[in-house]
Every structure is written in C-alpha cells, then in structure tokens.
Design a protein around this motif. Structure first.
Motif, PDB file in Angstrom:
ATOM      1  N   LEU A   1      30.192  23.908  33.851  1.00  0.00           N
ATOM      2  CA  LEU A   1      31.314  23.044  34.229  1.00  0.00           C
ATOM      3  C   LEU A   1      30.779  21.639  34.456  1.00  0.00           C
ATOM      4  O   LEU A   1      29.568  21.456  34.633  1.00  0.00           O
ATOM      5  CB  LEU A   1      31.955  23.575  35.511  1.00  0.00           C
ATOM      6  CG  LEU A   1      32.462  25.014  35.467  1.00  0.00           C
ATOM      7  CD1 LEU A   1      32.989  25.434  36.828  1.00  0.00           C
ATOM      8  CD2 LEU A   1      33.545  25.179  34.426  1.00  0.00           C
ATOM      9  N   PRO A   2      31.656  20.625  34.458  1.00  0.00           N
ATOM     10  CA  PRO A   2      31.163  19.267  34.710  1.00  0.00           C
ATOM     11  C   PRO A   2      30.360  19.195  36.011  1.00  0.00           C
ATOM     12  O   PRO A   2      30.799  19.701  37.037  1.00  0.00           O
ATOM     13  CB  PRO A   2      32.451  18.449  34.817  1.00  0.00           C
ATOM     14  CG  PRO A   2      33.441  19.205  34.024  1.00  0.00           C
ATOM     15  CD  PRO A   2      33.101  20.642  34.189  1.00  0.00           C
ATOM     16  N   GLY A   3      29.187  18.597  35.919  1.00  0.00           N
ATOM     17  CA  GLY A   3      28.342  18.446  37.099  1.00  0.00           C
ATOM     18  C   GLY A   3      27.245  19.485  37.196  1.00  0.00           C
ATOM     19  O   GLY A   3      26.313  19.332  37.988  1.00  0.00           O
ATOM     20  N   ASP A   4      27.309  20.543  36.376  1.00  0.00           N
ATOM     21  CA  ASP A   4      26.270  21.573  36.432  1.00  0.00           C
ATOM     22  C   ASP A   4      24.975  21.041  35.835  1.00  0.00           C
ATOM     23  O   ASP A   4      24.973  20.453  34.752  1.00  0.00           O
ATOM     24  CB  ASP A   4      26.710  22.820  35.649  1.00  0.00           C
ATOM     25  CG  ASP A   4      27.709  23.654  36.417  1.00  0.00           C
ATOM     26  OD1 ASP A   4      27.986  23.298  37.577  1.00  0.00           O
ATOM     27  OD2 ASP A   4      28.215  24.641  35.863  1.00  0.00           O
TER      28      ASP A   4
ATOM     29  N   LYS B   1      24.879  14.463  30.053  1.00  0.00           N
ATOM     30  CA  LYS B   1      24.480  13.094  30.418  1.00  0.00           C
ATOM     31  C   LYS B   1      23.333  13.164  31.418  1.00  0.00           C
ATOM     32  O   LYS B   1      23.248  14.099  32.208  1.00  0.00           O
ATOM     33  CB  LYS B   1      25.653  12.359  31.098  1.00  0.00           C
ATOM     34  CG  LYS B   1      26.701  11.872  30.147  1.00  0.00           C
ATOM     35  CD  LYS B   1      26.430  10.485  29.628  1.00  0.00           C
ATOM     36  CE  LYS B   1      27.601  10.090  28.776  1.00  0.00           C
ATOM     37  NZ  LYS B   1      27.510   9.282  27.733  1.00  0.00           N
TER      38      LYS B   1
ATOM     39  N   THR C   1      28.952  17.511  31.132  1.00  0.00           N
ATOM     40  CA  THR C   1      30.098  16.644  31.433  1.00  0.00           C
ATOM     41  C   THR C   1      31.423  17.312  31.043  1.00  0.00           C
ATOM     42  O   THR C   1      32.474  16.801  31.376  1.00  0.00           O
ATOM     43  CB  THR C   1      29.983  15.297  30.693  1.00  0.00           C
ATOM     44  OG1 THR C   1      29.954  15.553  29.291  1.00  0.00           O
ATOM     45  CG2 THR C   1      28.750  14.531  31.095  1.00  0.00           C
ATOM     46  N   VAL C   2      31.317  18.401  30.307  1.00  0.00           N
ATOM     47  CA  VAL C   2      32.537  19.112  29.893  1.00  0.00           C
ATOM     48  C   VAL C   2      32.348  20.607  30.142  1.00  0.00           C
ATOM     49  O   VAL C   2      31.237  21.075  30.391  1.00  0.00           O
ATOM     50  CB  VAL C   2      32.856  18.878  28.390  1.00  0.00           C
ATOM     51  CG1 VAL C   2      33.299  17.471  28.135  1.00  0.00           C
ATOM     52  CG2 VAL C   2      31.670  19.243  27.521  1.00  0.00           C
ATOM     53  N   ILE C   3      33.449  21.330  30.040  1.00  0.00           N
ATOM     54  CA  ILE C   3      33.370  22.782  30.186  1.00  0.00           C
ATOM     55  C   ILE C   3      32.929  23.366  28.848  1.00  0.00           C
ATOM     56  O   ILE C   3      33.523  23.056  27.814  1.00  0.00           O
ATOM     57  CB  ILE C   3      34.740  23.361  30.578  1.00  0.00           C
ATOM     58  CG1 ILE C   3      35.224  22.720  31.879  1.00  0.00           C
ATOM     59  CG2 ILE C   3      34.669  24.876  30.729  1.00  0.00           C
ATOM     60  CD1 ILE C   3      36.669  23.012  32.184  1.00  0.00           C
TER      61      ILE C   3
ATOM     62  N   PRO D   1      31.788  22.294  23.696  1.00  0.00           N
ATOM     63  CA  PRO D   1      32.967  22.345  24.573  1.00  0.00           C
ATOM     64  C   PRO D   1      33.936  23.453  24.201  1.00  0.00           C
ATOM     65  O   PRO D   1      34.130  23.743  23.019  1.00  0.00           O
ATOM     66  CB  PRO D   1      33.596  20.964  24.399  1.00  0.00           C
ATOM     67  CG  PRO D   1      33.095  20.470  23.108  1.00  0.00           C
ATOM     68  CD  PRO D   1      31.796  21.138  22.808  1.00  0.00           C
TER      69      PRO D   1
END
Lengths: 244, 199
Positions: free
Chosen positions: B12-15, B30, B40-42, B58
C-alpha cells in the motif's frame, strides 16, 4: 457554565462509557461509489462520511492548469440533513476553511508532479455530523485517493484530542466538543511521520500539547491499521490491473 | 532481460520496499529523503535484481495517455499546421475523461468535426502531439463543411450525398463503418459520434 455540565461519570469514564483514550467505534469501507475513480466511506461513532475522487483529468478552466503539476480541487461539504437543524445547502465559511486545510494536507502527500496540466477532484460529503468530521473527512479522502490509484507518499489518518474539564480526551463527542476548553484536530501520515493537519481551538499548556500529540498518535496508529485493512479487503482478491 | 522477483504480497502507499542503495525506484515507487524506497500505489512489488530496480505493479492504475497510444479523437479546431482535438478513446477503450491534443496537419487538411484515428507521438508536460501520417491512421468519419451531412466514400474521395461537394482526405480503410469504430474503441454506441456532429 462548564462546571454545571457533567461530562464524566462518577467512575471517571466519559458519558458514552469510553475511557479518556478511547475512540468511538470506527468503520471504513473502500470502493463504495460506482461512477468515481476512487471512493471511501467512514463511520466514526455517529459521524458518517463519503469521500469520492475523480481524475486525474484535464484541468478546467484551462488557465488554472499548471504546466509542471496537477491541481488538487477539494470540497468538504455537509449535507443539509447532516445536523439537527437544517444546514443551508451552499458552502459556509466553516466549510470553505476546512476545504482549504484538508486540501493543503492532502497536497503534501500526493505526487502531483506526475500529472502536469491535470486536475484531481476530491469530494468529502458529510452525511451525518457528530464531531470529528474534518479528521474523519481527511481519513476518508486519503483512502479514496489510494483507491483511485493516485500515487501517494503515505496514507494519512486524523483524529481530534479535546480538553474537557481539565482532562485530555481522545476523539471528543459532540457534547465534549461543545462544553470542552480546547479541541485539537490532527492528521498524521504515520509511515513518514509527518503532520499534515494541525489546528487548535482553545488553550493548552506545552505539557498538555505534548500529551495530546502522543494521545493522537496512538489513535491515529489504530486508524491507520483500519485503513490498511479496508484497502486490503478490497484489493486482496484482484490479480490484474483494471486499466493498463 | 533482467530477472524479476514478483511478490504476491500486496503493498500500500507508504510501505517500505527497500533502501535506495539496494534498488532504484521505478514505476509505483519513490525514494524518500530518509533513503527508504516506498510504494506509492496499491500493487505488487517487482524486484529486478540484475538492473537493481524496484517497481510496483499497480492493481488500479490511473488513466494516462502515453506516447505510442492509438487514439480516437474529434477535431475541434483546425489551423494551417495543427488541428486541436479531443481524445475520446485509446487502444480500444473509452476514456473516462476527454483530453486535448494537437494533430499535425497533412497535405489534405483536417477540418472541424472530423473523427480521426491518430497516434500519440510526443508528450511534453501534459500536452499531446498526434499524427495521422502513418499507415492505418486517418479519418474514420467526416462531415460536409457546407451542409453538415455525413460524407460517404466515393471513387475520387469523399462526397457529400446531399450537396454533392467532394473532398480529398486521408481516410482509414474502414471509413464510415461506425460499428467497427465502436467495436474498436469500446464505445457503447457509435450513434453518439454521429449525434455530436449533427450528421
């Protein structure tokens, strides 16, 4: 006036039976609306909110388009029936302000530079309001953006901390908000440890502020886990991308 | 081709995927200032060990036009060297939102209302340049600039069956076959194309 209103029971609990560091019951769902690119629904106690994301799409009017990034259009709006007295249908000063703070919070998380000359629309519609709408709104908007496939640095979640009769409480209810001495809504992106929204109505000492912040962090951690769970519930079964 | 290690795990974003010293972030990843590379995306992470790259495939990608896409568009504005157009479908799929572009004019110029199959040849900061100057590209439907009636294919070019005016335009082999156009670009009904142009 505040002295006459009882907001804690004799055993030190809050009127709705919660302890001072307990949130209301939370429910989150992703992909609840058909026509938009991403959507989410959140219930925080009696507060009920839908968030919808459209885009990225071509920015209109064209003169607003930025050559190096997308623009984020945000709209926080309370339905006319969301509060006990009918609310006028248009945007009030409060809604315009909350739109601004939510937009600025979300802008820090989205990689807008990946979509030059585009626009991303975020709509937050409050169906039922019972305190904590701005924080629940930004939580739902963050979920809807992730659901739409918009690249983001992290999800974000928000919660308020109130000061009620000298005591700090997590996620104040409508009565606590009304009769309390202070209210501090806060939204954090936990993985990157970034505060994306922080407001303070009323007064807190420095020690109280620090305590409120750590209380909020604990609440946000549990909200963040619920956000992840909601997204995984939707996407766990999907194998192939929906759009190439 | 570099060996990839696709993971079945959902990110998920942030992982956190890795640190910048291990893999270079590509699509869907990123690097943060801390040196961590995050999703940044799932999607599902893919590690390309030989290239030292990481990307996230994605599960729901955003609608984006890319160079090389074959698109269906409607000419909105015709000038000497360029014709402004609205892109309505790409690679067999109807777009949710219309995008603007500019088609390079050919010796037989495009006119307002022409429905064209074109190819995206350039994209600079969200501005798309298209061409019809390749095989299989051209006008799929055109309208008379005098009476607005739909042009039909004649022996010496396109002809308006109402006012008999003739035109020379670069057309595709399936010119006028609206069912084929609808099928090719995932349009529910080709009637919408005709209605919008008054033909």
């Amino acid at each position: 006036m505040n002295e006459t209103v009882r907001l804690f029971t004799e055993d030190g609990k809050r009127l709705d039976g919660r302890s001072f560091d307990q949130m209301r019951k939370v429910r989150m769902e992703v992909g609840v609306l058909d026509k938009c690119d991403g959507s989410a629904y959140i219930e925080l106690g009696k507060t009920k909110i839908f968030a919808a994301v459209y885009g990225p799409k071509e920015a209109h009017p064209r003169h607003l388009a930025q050559p190096h990034r997308a623009i984020l259009n945000c709209r926080y709006h309370m339905a006319t029936f969301s509060v006990s007295d009918r609310k006028p249908a248009g945007m009030t000063r409060r809604e315009i302000e909350l739109t601004k703070v939510i937009k600025e919070g979300l802008e820090t998380l989205i990689f807008l530079e990946e979509f030059p000359r585009s626009a991303i629309d975020v709509f937050i519609e409050i169906i039922q309001a019972d305190a904590g709408t701005r924080t629940a709104g930004i939580t739902a908007a963050s979920l809807a953006l992730a659901d739409a496939g918009i690249p983001m640095m992290d999800l974000c979640a928000g919660i308020a901390v109130g000061k009620v009769q000298g005591k700090l409480v997590l996620d104040p209810s409508e009565e606590e908000d009304k009769y309390g001495e202070a209210d501090m809504p806060i939204a954090i992106a936990p993985r990157i440890n970034s505060i994306v929204l922080l407001q303070l109505n009323g007064r807190l000492t420095i020690d109280e502020f620090k305590e409120a912040l750590s209380l909020a962090r604990r609440g946000i951690e549990s909200l963040y886990e619920l956000q992840r769970k909601a997204l995984k519930n939707k996407f766990a079964g999907i194998e192939e991308p929906e759009v190439e | 081709m570099a060996e990839s290690r696709p993971s079945r795990a959902l990110v998920l974003p942030g992982d956190k995927l890795c640190i910048i010293e291990e893999f270079i972030p590509k699509h869907g990843a990123k690097a943060l200032q801390t040196g961590d590379v995050v999703a940044t995306v799932i999607g599902q992470p893919e590690y390309f060990h030989k290239k030292h790259e990481v990307s996230v495939k994605p599960l729901k990608d955003v609608e984006k036009l890319r160079v090389g896409d074959i698109v269906l568009c409607e000419v909105r504005d015709a000038q000497e060297k360029l014709a402004g157009c609205s892109i309505i479908a790409k690679n067999g799929k109807r777009l949710k939102n219309e995008w603007s572009g500019a088609i390079l004019q050919t010796p037989t110029p495009l006119t307002i209302g022409d429905i064209v199959v074109a190819k995206i040849i350039d994209e600079v900061a969200g501005t798309y340049t298209l061409t019809i100057n390749e095989r299989g590209l051209g006008i799929v439907m055109a309208f008379c600039d005098k009476c607005g009636y739909q042009l039909r294919q004649g022996r010496s070019g396109l002809i308006c069956s109402r006012c008999r005016k003739t035109y020379r335009k670069k057309i595709v082999p399936y010119y006028g076959n609206i069912n084929k156009i609808a099928e090719m670009f995932g349009l529910q009904s080709a009637a919408s194309l005709v209605r919008s142009n008054g033909g």
